[in-house]
Scaffold this active site. Structure first.
Site, short mmCIF file in Angstrom:
data_model
loop_
_atom_site.label_atom_id
_atom_site.label_comp_id
_atom_site.label_asym_id
_atom_site.label_seq_id
_atom_site.Cartn_x
_atom_site.Cartn_y
_atom_site.Cartn_z
N SER A 64 -3.83 -1.32 -0.63
CA SER A 64 -2.61 -2.05 -0.99
C SER A 64 -2.47 -3.34 -0.19
CB SER A 64 -1.37 -1.18 -0.75
OG SER A 64 -1.40 -0.03 -1.56
N1 SAH Z 1 -2.58 4.23 0.13
C1 SAH Z 1 -3.80 3.57 -0.22
C2 SAH Z 1 -3.70 2.82 -1.53
C3 SAH Z 1 -4.73 3.33 -2.44
S1 SAH Z 1 -4.69 2.85 -4.13
C4 SAH Z 1 -4.30 2.68 0.90
O1 SAH Z 1 -3.60 2.51 1.91
O2 SAH Z 1 -5.41 2.19 0.82
C5 SAH Z 1 -4.13 4.33 -4.89
C6 SAH Z 1 -4.98 5.56 -4.73
O3 SAH Z 1 -4.34 6.60 -5.48
C7 SAH Z 1 -6.41 5.47 -5.28
O4 SAH Z 1 -7.30 5.81 -4.25
C8 SAH Z 1 -6.43 6.50 -6.40
O5 SAH Z 1 -7.68 7.16 -6.54
C9 SAH Z 1 -5.34 7.46 -5.98
N2 SAH Z 1 -4.75 8.28 -7.04
C10 SAH Z 1 -4.48 7.96 -8.32
N3 SAH Z 1 -3.92 9.00 -8.98
C11 SAH Z 1 -3.84 10.03 -8.07
C12 SAH Z 1 -3.37 11.38 -8.12
N4 SAH Z 1 -2.87 11.91 -9.24
N5 SAH Z 1 -3.44 12.12 -7.01
C13 SAH Z 1 -3.94 11.61 -5.85
N6 SAH Z 1 -4.40 10.35 -5.73
C14 SAH Z 1 -4.36 9.57 -6.82
#
Ligand code: SAH
Length: 213
Positions: A64
């Site tokens: 993010s």
């Molecule tokens: N918090 C993260 C942002 C990652 S982007 C950071 O600090 O880098 C969002 C993430 O959510 C992705 O890795 C994606 O694979 C995950 N995601 C999407 N749907 C999901 C679900 N149903 N359960 C768990 N993770 C999920």
């Protein structure tokens, strides 16, 4: 991992930029000022690590934007000792931010490759973040209830299992929407009632159901 004076200088500039963009919470700014974000993205792109932008981390996912991390973290009103569930571990940057604010963090990621990579990465930091491979729509019932829940992918609805797993009086921050998302704060007033407020437009990768091997 190398954290050079150059990295530290860029981080200070990033914090100044976030302050200019309206982030006022000094505790959150202090933690963002300490976390070596360059360790969370491929070293080839070191130069981009302290720009206020989201960045590709593999498996079609992104870390993010620092501003977004700051907004979500401020809205979550993190207190030391809070038990927090994060949906969407991704790079682990948001999880470590919460950990360094003193929270007890449980984070769930649906993509196995990212789960394994980030689990490994977080062992390099002094952190007590617990990472799980699973579907965030289901939360982590075994560890519930949580004081706070943070969703870091765009959810089409507020997942009902997550509301159930929130303590009464607890806060959930969830970006709601399919194409664009509205940052939404949910306070669980009672077993039956929630209070919902909106906090601006953001762009997230979608929250998808089921695990990916
Ligand atoms: N918090 C993260 C942002 C990652 S982007 C950071 O600090 O880098 C969002 C993430 O959510 C992705 O890795 C994606 O694979 C995950 N995601 C999407 N749907 C999901 C679900 N149903 N359960 C768990 N993770 C999920």
């Amino acid at each position: 991992m190398l954290d050079s004076y150059r990295h530290q200088g860029l981080r200070k500039k990033l914090v100044d930029e976030l302050r200019m963009k309206g982030i006022e919470d000094e505790q959150v700014l202090e933690v963002i000022g300490r976390i070596p974000r360059h360790c969370f993205i491929d070293s080839t792109f070191d130069a981009y690590a302290y720009q206020d932008k989201s960045f590709y981390i593999g498996e079609g996912q992104t870390i993010s934007q620092p501003f977004t991390v700051a907004v979500q973290t401020v809205l979550l009103e993190v207190a030391s000792g809070d038990k927090i569930l994060e949906v969407g571990t991704g790079s682990g940057y948001q999880a470590l931010t919460l950990d360094w604010l003193g929270a007890d963090v449980f984070s769930v990621e649906r993509q196995k490759k990212l789960y394994l990579k980030t689990k490994q990465l977080l062992t390099k930091f002094k952190s007590t973040v617990k990472i799980f491979y699973g579907d965030g729509y289901l939360g982590l019932p075994v560890y519930a209830p949580f004081d706070k829940i943070i969703v870091t992918c765009g959810a089409p609805i507020i997942p009902s299992a997550l509301i159930e797993q929130l303590k009464i009086g607890g806060i959930m921050i969830v970006p709601l929407g399919e194409k664009k998302q509205i940052m939404t704060k949910v306070i669980k007033i009672s077993d039956k009632d929630i209070k919902v407020t909106e906090h601006g437009d953001f762009n997230f990768v979608p929250m998808l159901s089921e695990k990916v091997r």
